[in-house]
Design a protein around this motif. Structure first.
Motif, PDB file in Angstrom:
ATOM      1  N   THR A  80       2.398 -12.978 -18.487  1.00 17.75           N
ATOM      2  CA  THR A  80       2.732 -14.328 -18.038  1.00 17.75           C
ATOM      3  C   THR A  80       4.233 -14.594 -18.142  1.00 17.75           C
ATOM      4  OG1 THR A  80       2.328 -15.211 -20.253  1.00 17.75           O
ATOM      5  CG2 THR A  80       0.476 -15.223 -18.718  1.00 17.75           C
ATOM      6  N   GLY A  81       4.929 -13.679 -18.827  1.00 17.08           N
ATOM      7  CA  GLY A  81       6.378 -13.840 -18.982  1.00 17.08           C
ATOM      8  C   GLY A  81       7.137 -12.945 -18.033  1.00 17.08           C
ATOM      9  N   GLY A  82       7.955 -12.060 -18.604  1.00 17.27           N
ATOM     10  CA  GLY A  82       8.777 -11.176 -17.782  1.00 17.27           C
ATOM     11  C   GLY A  82       7.947 -10.108 -17.087  1.00 17.27           C
ATOM     12  N   THR A  83       8.583  -9.407 -16.163  1.00 17.38           N
ATOM     13  CA  THR A  83       7.926  -8.340 -15.421  1.00 17.38           C
ATOM     14  C   THR A  83       8.914  -7.212 -15.210  1.00 17.38           C
ATOM     15  OG1 THR A  83       6.857  -7.745 -13.324  1.00 17.38           O
ATOM     16  CG2 THR A  83       8.519  -9.470 -13.239  1.00 17.38           C
ATOM     17  N   SER A  84       8.392  -5.991 -15.111  1.00 19.56           N
ATOM     18  CA  SER A  84       9.261  -4.846 -14.854  1.00 19.56           C
ATOM     19  C   SER A  84       9.310  -4.495 -13.372  1.00 19.56           C
ATOM     20  CB  SER A  84       8.774  -3.630 -15.660  1.00 19.56           C
ATOM     21  OG  SER A  84       7.522  -3.185 -15.181  1.00 19.56           O
ATOM     22  N   LEU A  85       8.570  -5.261 -12.545  1.00 17.80           N
ATOM     23  CA  LEU A  85       8.596  -5.025 -11.100  1.00 17.80           C
ATOM     24  C   LEU A  85       9.898  -5.545 -10.505  1.00 17.80           C
ATOM     25  CD1 LEU A  85       4.978  -5.943  -9.945  1.00 17.80           C
ATOM     26  CD2 LEU A  85       6.090  -3.729  -9.716  1.00 17.80           C
ATOM     27  N   ILE A  86      10.623  -4.656  -9.829  1.00 19.75           N
ATOM     28  CA  ILE A  86      11.904  -5.038  -9.235  1.00 19.75           C
ATOM     29  C   ILE A  86      11.775  -5.235  -7.728  1.00 19.75           C
ATOM     30  CG2 ILE A  86      14.295  -4.318  -8.882  1.00 19.75           C
ATOM     31  CD1 ILE A  86      13.991  -2.591 -11.413  1.00 19.75           C
ATOM     32  N   SER A  87      11.045  -4.333  -7.072  1.00 23.49           N
ATOM     33  CA  SER A  87      10.899  -4.395  -5.616  1.00 23.49           C
ATOM     34  C   SER A  87       9.616  -3.683  -5.204  1.00 23.49           C
ATOM     35  CB  SER A  87      12.096  -3.726  -4.932  1.00 23.49           C
ATOM     36  OG  SER A  87      12.157  -2.348  -5.280  1.00 23.49           O
ATOM     37  N   TYR A  88       9.187  -3.894  -3.967  1.00 21.28           N
ATOM     38  CA  TYR A  88       8.017  -3.181  -3.473  1.00 21.28           C
ATOM     39  C   TYR A  88       8.075  -3.076  -1.948  1.00 21.28           C
ATOM     40  CZ  TYR A  88       6.647  -8.137  -3.860  1.00 21.28           C
ATOM     41  OH  TYR A  88       6.634  -9.506  -3.845  1.00 21.28           O
ATOM     42  N   GLN A  89       7.590  -1.931  -1.448  1.00 22.43           N
ATOM     43  CA  GLN A  89       7.513  -1.649  -0.015  1.00 22.43           C
ATOM     44  C   GLN A  89       6.145  -1.053   0.292  1.00 22.43           C
ATOM     45  OE1 GLN A  89      10.767   1.061   0.619  1.00 22.43           O
ATOM     46  NE2 GLN A  89      12.273  -0.581   0.809  1.00 22.43           N
ATOM     47  N   PHE A  90       5.624  -1.336   1.490  1.00 19.96           N
ATOM     48  CA  PHE A  90       4.315  -0.840   1.888  1.00 19.96           C
ATOM     49  C   PHE A  90       4.379  -0.265   3.294  1.00 19.96           C
ATOM     50  CE2 PHE A  90       3.652  -4.106  -1.259  1.00 19.96           C
ATOM     51  CZ  PHE A  90       2.650  -3.600  -2.071  1.00 19.96           C
ATOM     52  N   HIS A  91       3.510   0.716   3.543  1.00 19.94           N
ATOM     53  CA  HIS A  91       3.439   1.331   4.869  1.00 19.94           C
ATOM     54  C   HIS A  91       2.021   1.850   5.100  1.00 19.94           C
ATOM     55  CE1 HIS A  91       4.429   3.670   8.421  1.00 19.94           C
ATOM     56  NE2 HIS A  91       3.825   4.712   7.864  1.00 19.94           N
ATOM     57  N   THR A  92       1.542   1.736   6.340  1.00 20.50           N
ATOM     58  CA  THR A  92       0.239   2.289   6.708  1.00 20.50           C
ATOM     59  C   THR A  92       0.298   2.857   8.120  1.00 20.50           C
ATOM     60  OG1 THR A  92      -2.129   1.826   6.962  1.00 20.50           O
ATOM     61  CG2 THR A  92      -0.605   0.078   7.593  1.00 20.50           C
ATOM     62  N   GLU A  93      -0.525   3.867   8.364  1.00 22.03           N
ATOM     63  CA  GLU A  93      -0.630   4.461   9.697  1.00 22.03           C
ATOM     64  C   GLU A  93      -1.565   3.662  10.593  1.00 22.03           C
ATOM     65  OE1 GLU A  93       1.207   6.900  10.743  1.00 22.03           O
ATOM     66  OE2 GLU A  93       2.132   7.257   8.783  1.00 22.03           O
ATOM     67  N   GLN A  94      -2.275   2.713   9.994  1.00 23.60           N
ATOM     68  CA  GLN A  94      -3.204   1.883  10.758  1.00 23.60           C
ATOM     69  C   GLN A  94      -2.430   1.048  11.779  1.00 23.60           C
ATOM     70  OE1 GLN A  94      -6.499   1.951  10.214  1.00 23.60           O
ATOM     71  NE2 GLN A  94      -7.163   0.314  11.577  1.00 23.60           N
ATOM     72  N   GLN A  95      -2.945   0.968  12.992  1.00 19.77           N
ATOM     73  CA  GLN A  95      -2.296   0.187  14.042  1.00 19.77           C
ATOM     74  C   GLN A  95      -2.415  -1.308  13.757  1.00 19.77           C
ATOM     75  OE1 GLN A  95      -0.532   1.498  16.678  1.00 19.77           O
ATOM     76  NE2 GLN A  95      -0.865   3.437  15.609  1.00 19.77           N
ATOM     77  N   GLY A  96      -1.375  -2.036  14.108  1.00 25.28           N
ATOM     78  CA  GLY A  96      -1.394  -3.476  13.922  1.00 25.28           C
ATOM     79  C   GLY A  96      -0.272  -3.938  13.011  1.00 25.28           C
ATOM     80  N   VAL A  97      -0.175  -5.250  12.846  1.00 28.74           N
ATOM     81  CA  VAL A  97       0.864  -5.847  12.004  1.00 28.74           C
ATOM     82  C   VAL A  97       0.376  -5.887  10.560  1.00 28.74           C
ATOM     83  CG1 VAL A  97       2.253  -7.897  11.581  1.00 28.74           C
ATOM     84  CG2 VAL A  97       1.702  -7.230  13.933  1.00 28.74           C
ATOM     85  N   LEU A  98       1.119  -5.207   9.688  1.00 36.38           N
ATOM     86  CA  LEU A  98       0.737  -5.126   8.275  1.00 36.38           C
ATOM     87  C   LEU A  98       1.362  -6.273   7.496  1.00 36.38           C
ATOM     88  CD1 LEU A  98      -0.430  -3.548   5.790  1.00 36.38           C
ATOM     89  CD2 LEU A  98       1.780  -2.361   5.705  1.00 36.38           C
ATOM     90  N   TRP A  99       0.532  -6.946   6.706  1.00 30.23           N
ATOM     91  CA  TRP A  99       1.045  -7.945   5.763  1.00 30.23           C
ATOM     92  C   TRP A  99       0.421  -7.663   4.405  1.00 30.23           C
ATOM     93  CZ3 TRP A  99      -0.867 -11.636   2.402  1.00 30.23           C
ATOM     94  CH2 TRP A  99       0.081 -12.532   1.872  1.00 30.23           C
ATOM     95  N   VAL A 100       1.248  -7.627   3.378  1.00 31.14           N
ATOM     96  CA  VAL A 100       0.775  -7.314   2.025  1.00 31.14           C
ATOM     97  C   VAL A 100       1.065  -8.498   1.104  1.00 31.14           C
ATOM     98  CG1 VAL A 100       0.987  -5.779   0.037  1.00 31.14           C
ATOM     99  CG2 VAL A 100       1.153  -4.849   2.356  1.00 31.14           C
ATOM    100  N   GLY A 101       0.063  -8.898   0.383  1.00 32.09           N
ATOM    101  CA  GLY A 101       0.247  -9.924  -0.633  1.00 32.09           C
ATOM    102  C   GLY A 101       0.212  -9.292  -2.009  1.00 32.09           C
ATOM    103  N   LEU A 102       1.335  -9.255  -2.698  1.00 34.24           N
ATOM    104  CA  LEU A 102       1.391  -8.777  -4.080  1.00 34.24           C
ATOM    105  C   LEU A 102       1.628  -9.991  -4.966  1.00 34.24           C
ATOM    106  CD1 LEU A 102       3.135  -5.630  -5.529  1.00 34.24           C
ATOM    107  CD2 LEU A 102       3.273  -7.822  -6.703  1.00 34.24           C
ATOM    108  N   THR A 103       0.667 -10.287  -5.808  1.00 37.96           N
ATOM    109  CA  THR A 103       0.730 -11.479  -6.661  1.00 37.96           C
ATOM    110  C   THR A 103       0.727 -11.076  -8.122  1.00 37.96           C
ATOM    111  OG1 THR A 103      -0.524 -12.732  -4.999  1.00 37.96           O
ATOM    112  CG2 THR A 103      -0.340 -13.691  -7.201  1.00 37.96           C
ATOM    113  N   LYS A 104       1.786 -11.407  -8.834  1.00 33.74           N
ATOM    114  CA  LYS A 104       1.871 -11.098 -10.261  1.00 33.74           C
ATOM    115  C   LYS A 104       0.925 -12.011 -11.042  1.00 33.74           C
ATOM    116  CE  LYS A 104       6.702  -9.898  -9.500  1.00 33.74           C
ATOM    117  NZ  LYS A 104       8.124 -10.268  -9.755  1.00 33.74           N
TER     118      LYS A 104
END
Length: 216
Positions: A33-57
């Protein structure tokens, strides 16, 4: 004097054996609930279409739909309440043993995948996470909807120092780091430690007896 010293040495050995046998691998390194060590994130898929990723701490879990939020809170309760992460998460005991270190969770978060606006499941997605303390990385772990925890196979720190993995399931994930405290390994290792301590204890007893005879 010698007798008192021998007794103190024996007590110290017993205490050290207790520390080895009952080292704790469980819980978080710090509250998610406090600090986090996550600095950045990137996602990729071969699936056709527009990719949207929700990463929720975990600290932002109120932003999730109720079902996902409940699952993330269950994941938190599992880790926070675990006496030993290596018994909670299949495959983690071997990793901790290879690292010769106890392990603890540093981050907890939810991942949801959408393609063309529709939430998808069982669609492979490549993820690259920038994390602090990458040199201490032990495992990326996942909890499924039934509450089963597993290690994400193939997750590793790449040449750029980022965590990369291919995900085929989503929802709660946690990053597990080596916490730097010694891990005694499996039961065989503990038995070895116990044998050493037993031999040392016998030696102390012999010293006490020899000192008593001299005093007589």
């Amino acid at each position: 004097m010698k007798k008192a010293m021998a007794i103190l040495i024996m007590m110290a050995m017993v205490l050290s054996l207790s520390v080895v046998a009952f080292a704790n691998n469980g819980g978080f390194m710090q509250s998610p609930t406090g600090g986090t060590s996550l600095i950045s994130y990137q996602f990729h898929t071969e699936q056709q279409g527009v990719l949207w990723v929700g990463l929720t701490k975990y600290a932002d879990r109120q932003d999730l739909p109720m079902e996902e939020r409940d699952l993330l809170e269950q994941a938190y309760a599992d880790i926070a309440g675990a006496d030993n992460l290596t018994t909670l998460i299949a495959g983690l005991k071997k990793i901790a043993g290879n690292l010769k270190s106890n392990v603890a969770a540093s981050d907890l978060f939810d991942i949801r995948i959408f393609i063309d606006g529709d939430q998808v499941h069982n669609t492979p997605v490549d993820v690259v996470l920038g994390i602090e303390n990458a040199e201490k990385f032990a495992a990326l772990v996942h909890m499924d909807e039934q509450g089963n925890w597993t290690v994400v196979e193939g997750a590793k720190i790449n040449a750029d120092g980022n965590l990369e993995a291919t995900l085929s399931e989503y929802s709660p994930f946690a990053i597990v780091l080596a916490d730097g405290t010694p891990n005694p390994g499996d039961g065989i290792d503990i038995a070895v430690y116990a044998s050493i301590m037993a031999v040392a204890a016998i030696a102390v007893v012999l010293v006490i007896r020899k000192s008593s005879k001299k005093a007589a």
